[in-house]
Design a protein around this motif. Structure first.
Motif, PDB file in Angstrom:
ATOM      1  N   HIS A 112      -7.142   4.134 -13.200  1.00 38.21           N
ATOM      2  CA  HIS A 112      -7.648   4.725 -11.968  1.00 38.21           C
ATOM      3  C   HIS A 112      -7.040   4.029 -10.753  1.00 38.21           C
ATOM      4  CE1 HIS A 112     -10.379   6.825  -9.288  1.00 38.21           C
ATOM      5  NE2 HIS A 112     -10.793   5.679  -8.791  1.00 38.21           N
ATOM      6  N   SER A 113      -6.675   2.765 -10.900  1.00 36.39           N
ATOM      7  CA  SER A 113      -6.088   2.006  -9.792  1.00 36.39           C
ATOM      8  C   SER A 113      -4.611   2.325  -9.583  1.00 36.39           C
ATOM      9  CB  SER A 113      -6.244   0.502 -10.058  1.00 36.39           C
ATOM     10  OG  SER A 113      -7.593   0.136 -10.229  1.00 36.39           O
ATOM     11  N   PHE A 114      -3.857   2.518 -10.683  1.00 35.15           N
ATOM     12  CA  PHE A 114      -2.406   2.640 -10.580  1.00 35.15           C
ATOM     13  C   PHE A 114      -1.840   3.918 -11.178  1.00 35.15           C
ATOM     14  CE2 PHE A 114      -3.033  -2.052 -10.532  1.00 35.15           C
ATOM     15  CZ  PHE A 114      -2.487  -2.302  -9.278  1.00 35.15           C
ATOM     16  N   GLY A 115      -2.686   4.876 -11.547  1.00 39.33           N
ATOM     17  CA  GLY A 115      -2.153   6.100 -12.141  1.00 39.33           C
ATOM     18  C   GLY A 115      -1.494   5.803 -13.473  1.00 39.33           C
ATOM     19  N   GLY A 164       0.806  -1.214   0.000  1.00 41.49           N
ATOM     20  CA  GLY A 164       0.000   0.000   0.000  1.00 41.49           C
ATOM     21  C   GLY A 164       0.839   1.263   0.000  1.00 41.49           C
ATOM     22  N   THR A 165       0.169   2.377   0.300  1.00 40.88           N
ATOM     23  CA  THR A 165       0.862   3.670   0.284  1.00 40.88           C
ATOM     24  C   THR A 165       1.921   3.766   1.372  1.00 40.88           C
ATOM     25  OG1 THR A 165      -0.929   4.585   1.622  1.00 40.88           O
ATOM     26  CG2 THR A 165      -1.082   4.893  -0.750  1.00 40.88           C
ATOM     27  N   ARG A 208      -1.545  -5.336 -12.501  1.00 43.01           N
ATOM     28  CA  ARG A 208      -2.741  -5.933 -13.082  1.00 43.01           C
ATOM     29  C   ARG A 208      -3.995  -5.170 -12.654  1.00 43.01           C
ATOM     30  NH1 ARG A 208      -1.627 -12.468 -12.356  1.00 43.01           N
ATOM     31  NH2 ARG A 208       0.337 -12.516 -13.556  1.00 43.01           N
ATOM     32  N   ALA A 209      -4.732  -4.695 -13.637  1.00 45.00           N
ATOM     33  CA  ALA A 209      -5.992  -4.003 -13.389  1.00 45.00           C
ATOM     34  C   ALA A 209      -6.842  -4.126 -14.646  1.00 45.00           C
ATOM     35  CB  ALA A 209      -5.757  -2.538 -13.035  1.00 45.00           C
ATOM     36  N   ASN A 221       8.184   8.700 -17.454  1.00 52.81           N
ATOM     37  CA  ASN A 221       8.988   7.517 -17.143  1.00 52.81           C
ATOM     38  C   ASN A 221       8.223   6.531 -16.269  1.00 52.81           C
ATOM     39  OD1 ASN A 221      11.984   8.099 -18.131  1.00 52.81           O
ATOM     40  ND2 ASN A 221      11.164  10.021 -17.307  1.00 52.81           N
ATOM     41  N   ALA A 222       6.935   6.370 -16.541  1.00 49.55           N
ATOM     42  CA  ALA A 222       6.111   5.405 -15.813  1.00 49.55           C
ATOM     43  C   ALA A 222       5.738   4.265 -16.756  1.00 49.55           C
ATOM     44  CB  ALA A 222       4.858   6.078 -15.262  1.00 49.55           C
TER      45      ALA A 222
END
Length: 241
Positions: free
Chosen positions: A72-75, A16-17, A57-58, A50-51
């Motif tokens: 929306h889940s992982f930017g 998590g964060t 997985r989403a 650079n992402a």
């Protein structure tokens, strides 16, 4: 991620964060060491470029109008430390951040239960903001249970952002009053054209949209004009799932 835990122990399930935020901070420290002249916006520009999807997985991965993967889940995905440092070493700082506001001319719109409505705004005047960074949609609506509402914003380039998802535990009757919903998925796009605000009412109560407006933040000149394009997976113009 393996790290220390409570009661003098260790854990291999730290996620998590709480795990990602300190790692991102350390990575940004490397970037600033490579180029101490970077501003907070320069760091964001470098991060976006650079992402990668990598092994995230989403079911909601999409590709925006500039060919960048987003979810929306992982930017924009996983931050690439080596790519960001290399990019920072030759980075030219972006120009000053400019802003422009536009208000939609609409009458109050009723959204019955279990339905959705789309409001459109044609943007022709956007000041000197020609290339977007942050985009805010300011929404005023009433609802007997606002947790049942979902809001989506679609740019003229077709990039659709989920700016508000359903929240089962949000039973507030306060609605939203000039509430700013932010997206960065239009980063680098141009603001001119038709913007669409979609409101989905998944509840049992009527929702009424009273007004909405937009604030664009960005630059006058194209930050990519001094950057050589990279052949990364995020440039591939197909949906990645």
């Amino acid at each position: 991620m393996i790290t220390t835990d409570l009661h003098n122990g260790c854990t291999s399930s730290h996620t998590g964060t709480s795990a990602s935020a300190p790692m991102a901070a350390g990575l940004i420290a490397l970037v600033l060491e490579a180029n101490p002249k970077l501003t907070w916006r320069d760091v964001q520009h470098i991060t976006v470029r650079n992402a990668h999807v990598a092994n995230l997985r989403a079911t909601d991965w999409k590709v925006n109008s500039l060919g960048r993967n987003y979810s929306h889940s992982f930017g924009y995905g996983i931050m690439d430390a080596s790519g960001m440092v290399r990019n920072a070493q030759s980075w030219t700082n972006v120009g000053p951040q400019l802003s422009a506001s536009v208000k939609a001319a609409i009458s109050p719109e009723t959204i019955p239960p279990r339905t959705g409505r789309t409001a459109k705004m044609e943007v022709t005047e956007h000041g000197k903001v020609n290339y977007l960074e942050h985009v805010q949609a300011h929404v005023t609506l009433t609802s007997a249970r606002r947790g049942d509402i979902q809001i989506f914003l679609t740019s003229p380039g077709g990039t659709k952002s989920t700016v508000l998802a359903k929240r089962p535990h949000d039973s507030s009757r306060a609605g939203f009053h000039d509430w700013p919903f932010l997206t960065v998925f239009c980063w680098g796009e141009q603001p001119a054209g038709t913007w669409e605000l979609e409101i989905q009412n998944d509840g049992r109560y009527q929702v009424e949209l009273h007004s909405w407006s937009m604030t664009f933040y960005g630059t006058e000149s194209n930050p990519d004009s001094t950057i050589a394009p990279r052949s990364e997976e995020r440039r591939v113009g197909k949906e990645c799932r």
